[in-house]
Design a protein around this motif. Sequence first.
Motif, PDB file in Angstrom:
ATOM      1  N   ALA A 115      27.103  13.162 -10.068  1.00 46.81           N
ATOM      2  CA  ALA A 115      26.013  13.386  -9.329  1.00 46.81           C
ATOM      3  C   ALA A 115      26.601  12.928  -7.744  1.00 46.81           C
ATOM      4  O   ALA A 115      26.218  13.823  -6.708  1.00 46.81           O
ATOM      5  CB  ALA A 115      24.785  12.601  -9.419  1.00 46.81           C
ATOM      6  N   LEU A 116      27.288  12.178  -7.660  1.00 45.20           N
ATOM      7  CA  LEU A 116      27.798  11.762  -6.308  1.00 45.20           C
ATOM      8  C   LEU A 116      28.772  12.750  -5.651  1.00 45.20           C
ATOM      9  O   LEU A 116      28.849  13.377  -4.690  1.00 45.20           O
ATOM     10  CB  LEU A 116      28.591  10.202  -6.468  1.00 45.20           C
ATOM     11  N   GLY A 117      29.595  13.275  -6.603  1.00 42.57           N
ATOM     12  CA  GLY A 117      30.508  14.323  -6.411  1.00 42.57           C
ATOM     13  C   GLY A 117      29.767  15.421  -5.884  1.00 42.57           C
ATOM     14  O   GLY A 117      30.137  16.210  -4.963  1.00 42.57           O
ATOM     15  N   LEU A 118      28.789  16.026  -6.632  1.00 37.38           N
ATOM     16  CA  LEU A 118      27.836  17.146  -6.286  1.00 37.38           C
ATOM     17  C   LEU A 118      27.211  16.805  -4.799  1.00 37.38           C
ATOM     18  O   LEU A 118      27.096  17.640  -3.874  1.00 37.38           O
ATOM     19  CB  LEU A 118      26.926  17.674  -7.431  1.00 37.38           C
ATOM     20  N   LEU A 119      26.788  15.680  -4.770  1.00 39.83           N
ATOM     21  CA  LEU A 119      26.188  15.252  -3.422  1.00 39.83           C
ATOM     22  C   LEU A 119      27.227  15.540  -2.508  1.00 39.83           C
ATOM     23  O   LEU A 119      26.786  16.198  -1.296  1.00 39.83           O
ATOM     24  CB  LEU A 119      25.516  13.831  -3.518  1.00 39.83           C
ATOM     25  N   LEU A 120      28.270  14.862  -2.584  1.00 37.48           N
ATOM     26  CA  LEU A 120      29.331  15.045  -1.398  1.00 37.48           C
ATOM     27  C   LEU A 120      29.755  16.386  -1.105  1.00 37.48           C
ATOM     28  O   LEU A 120      29.835  16.970   0.195  1.00 37.48           O
ATOM     29  CB  LEU A 120      30.588  14.104  -1.709  1.00 37.48           C
ATOM     30  N   GLY A 121      29.921  17.235  -2.347  1.00 35.68           N
ATOM     31  CA  GLY A 121      30.165  18.595  -2.089  1.00 35.68           C
ATOM     32  C   GLY A 121      29.003  19.413  -1.312  1.00 35.68           C
ATOM     33  O   GLY A 121      29.405  20.508  -0.690  1.00 35.68           O
ATOM     34  N   SER A 122      27.968  19.194  -1.669  1.00 36.33           N
ATOM     35  CA  SER A 122      26.817  19.891  -1.107  1.00 36.33           C
ATOM     36  C   SER A 122      26.652  19.654   0.317  1.00 36.33           C
ATOM     37  O   SER A 122      25.912  20.296   1.252  1.00 36.33           O
ATOM     38  CB  SER A 122      25.459  19.658  -1.447  1.00 36.33           C
ATOM     39  N   LEU A 173      21.141   9.165  -7.328  1.00 34.83           N
ATOM     40  CA  LEU A 173      22.298   9.920  -6.811  1.00 34.83           C
ATOM     41  C   LEU A 173      21.944  11.561  -7.311  1.00 34.83           C
ATOM     42  O   LEU A 173      22.070  12.225  -6.732  1.00 34.83           O
ATOM     43  CB  LEU A 173      23.673   9.578  -7.300  1.00 34.83           C
ATOM     44  N   GLY A 174      21.287  11.463  -8.466  1.00 33.48           N
ATOM     45  CA  GLY A 174      20.898  12.909  -9.398  1.00 33.48           C
ATOM     46  C   GLY A 174      19.857  13.663  -8.260  1.00 33.48           C
ATOM     47  O   GLY A 174      20.051  14.577  -7.996  1.00 33.48           O
ATOM     48  N   THR A 175      18.962  12.789  -7.986  1.00 34.48           N
ATOM     49  CA  THR A 175      17.880  13.375  -7.025  1.00 34.48           C
ATOM     50  C   THR A 175      18.446  13.744  -5.789  1.00 34.48           C
ATOM     51  O   THR A 175      17.981  14.771  -5.423  1.00 34.48           O
ATOM     52  CB  THR A 175      16.512  12.084  -6.841  1.00 34.48           C
ATOM     53  N   ALA A 176      19.108  12.827  -5.229  1.00 34.02           N
ATOM     54  CA  ALA A 176      19.784  13.286  -3.963  1.00 34.02           C
ATOM     55  C   ALA A 176      20.853  14.639  -4.166  1.00 34.02           C
ATOM     56  O   ALA A 176      20.557  15.474  -3.301  1.00 34.02           O
ATOM     57  CB  ALA A 176      20.564  12.142  -3.371  1.00 34.02           C
ATOM     58  N   ALA A 177      21.341  14.442  -5.013  1.00 34.63           N
ATOM     59  CA  ALA A 177      22.259  15.755  -5.415  1.00 34.63           C
ATOM     60  C   ALA A 177      21.347  16.921  -5.241  1.00 34.63           C
ATOM     61  O   ALA A 177      22.007  18.089  -4.911  1.00 34.63           O
ATOM     62  CB  ALA A 177      23.162  15.535  -6.557  1.00 34.63           C
ATOM     63  N   VAL A 178      20.462  16.745  -6.393  1.00 34.33           N
ATOM     64  CA  VAL A 178      19.434  18.099  -6.276  1.00 34.33           C
ATOM     65  C   VAL A 178      18.883  18.655  -5.090  1.00 34.33           C
ATOM     66  O   VAL A 178      19.149  19.798  -4.872  1.00 34.33           O
ATOM     67  CB  VAL A 178      18.317  17.991  -7.372  1.00 34.33           C
ATOM     68  N   PHE A 179      18.517  17.555  -4.266  1.00 31.94           N
ATOM     69  CA  PHE A 179      18.011  18.045  -2.834  1.00 31.94           C
ATOM     70  C   PHE A 179      19.200  18.395  -1.951  1.00 31.94           C
ATOM     71  O   PHE A 179      18.851  19.660  -1.301  1.00 31.94           O
ATOM     72  CB  PHE A 179      17.417  16.786  -2.226  1.00 31.94           C
ATOM     73  N   ALA A 180      20.195  17.822  -1.995  1.00 29.03           N
ATOM     74  CA  ALA A 180      21.222  18.451  -1.218  1.00 29.03           C
ATOM     75  C   ALA A 180      21.808  19.824  -1.800  1.00 29.03           C
ATOM     76  O   ALA A 180      22.117  20.766  -0.760  1.00 29.03           O
ATOM     77  CB  ALA A 180      22.591  17.729  -1.242  1.00 29.03           C
TER      78      ALA A 180
END
Lengths: 244, 294
Positions: A147-154, A229-236
Amino acid sequence: MPNYVKIEVLRMLRNRRYIIFVVGFPVVFYLIFSGIWGAQTDSGGVRAAVVLMVSMAAYGAIAACLMSTAVPWAQERQSGWLRQLRVTPLPGWAIIVTKLIASLLLVLPSMVLVCLAAVLTQGVRLPVGEWLVLIPALWIGAVPFAALGLLLGSLLPADAAQSAAMISTFGLAILGGLWFPVEIMPEAMKSVVHAMPSFSYADIGQHLVAGDAAPPSAVVTVVAWAAVLGTAAVFAYRRALARA
Amino acid sequence: MDAIALTDVSKSYGNVLAVDGLNLAVEAGRTVALLGPNGAGKSTSINMMLGLIRPSGGRVEILGGSPDAAVARGEIGAMLQSGELIGELTVRELVDFVRRLYPEPLGLDEILRVADLTELARRRADKLSGGQAQRVRFALAIAGAPKLLVLDEPTAAMDVESRLRFWKSMRDYAAEGRTVLFATHYLEEADENSDRVIVITRGRVVADGTAAQIKSGISDQVVRFTLGGQPVAGLDGLPGVSAAEISQDVVTLRTTDPDATVAALYRGTSLEIRDLRIIGADLEDAFLALTRES
């Protein structure tokens, strides 16, 4: 979607950076560290070769999640590949789900290799039941890092995502006690360490190899991080899609 | 039913109006060129047709519904202006991946043949030249056998040879009764590859017809001469003159009747004319005239 997962995995397996930094490094570190300290035993009577196996498998999983997700994803957003996908019938949610699945699959090579190295070079033997709990626990426990990886990538452009993934990987490894034992850290840092998802993640593994049950507090910590992190990743991700 | 119908569509970015009350309808089965200079609003219009950006006002209808619905049904294929491929994958892998996203795609070998990629099928995308990568992006656009194919400046970064081959591929695809809309700022491309040309400038339609009609509508010729410092008032009132421009000492008159204009220039004025030239209209002139008029 299986086809999409397949090409995502395939492309990373052909990526030299992934093979060297994500698959290669943890195994090499394991071989070096266990060669030096492998024979020692800790207070609980567990051999360092086993402790290091869990630490390096955890490190490899974190590196895989961050490197194989954040950087390619940031590049795809920037290069127009995401836009290309957006004009196909592939639904938006399928992209992030695929990235998550692919990221978890890409955790496996380094994890399996580290365990194999432990078995083959250090003669590590665990009861079959322990392997069957340990590997899935380390695998599923990698979700917060994916999830953190997706967040940073977004959130970040490709160059910045590269540095951020690097710093996050090393930061999580060091502050999670994966490279140096937590015992040798100053007292003030220990509270930071205990809040880290990487510490709890590896801690679950260490308890399992010692023949104990996973500590509930560590499980709660990992799940909480996964949720945040999952929630943040979905928003980002939604924001990134809208801007594609 | 029209394949594309834009009604009073506008799009602004802050204070900049990229598309300004655009109205256009494209019947199914036609090949239409969207012609205009850089910054005319072509890409913005195309991105609205694809649902990638939302209009600030007006209505965009694609194949009888919203762009998103048409994309979700797999009825649109698009080649966007920029877009890199996934370097680690081969041409065949990329094309096959995208075609499988569509409900009724073309066969893999057929796509590769139409896009002229059969020889390159096993090559990795990061080993392709610019023109070859464009062909792969064309292959991705047609992979799903879309009813509507949208191409945004598809021949940018191609050499002359690649262009010819590319347009042949495009015509082969369009020949099966599909609708194609492509944006270009090359007049020849619009002329040779479409059966209708829509000219847009500053976000508005300024001309719409066959390439021949557009040329004949602007059959102006240009009368150009040097005037020195003499007064220029009244030049735009000469017979036949539709526009007059003075740049430094050189006057350029756009006229539908050069004979009458020149006769009046010599007989009706006392100006001292030097370096008089009459220049015929070509497509480039027609295009410039259209863009200037708006």
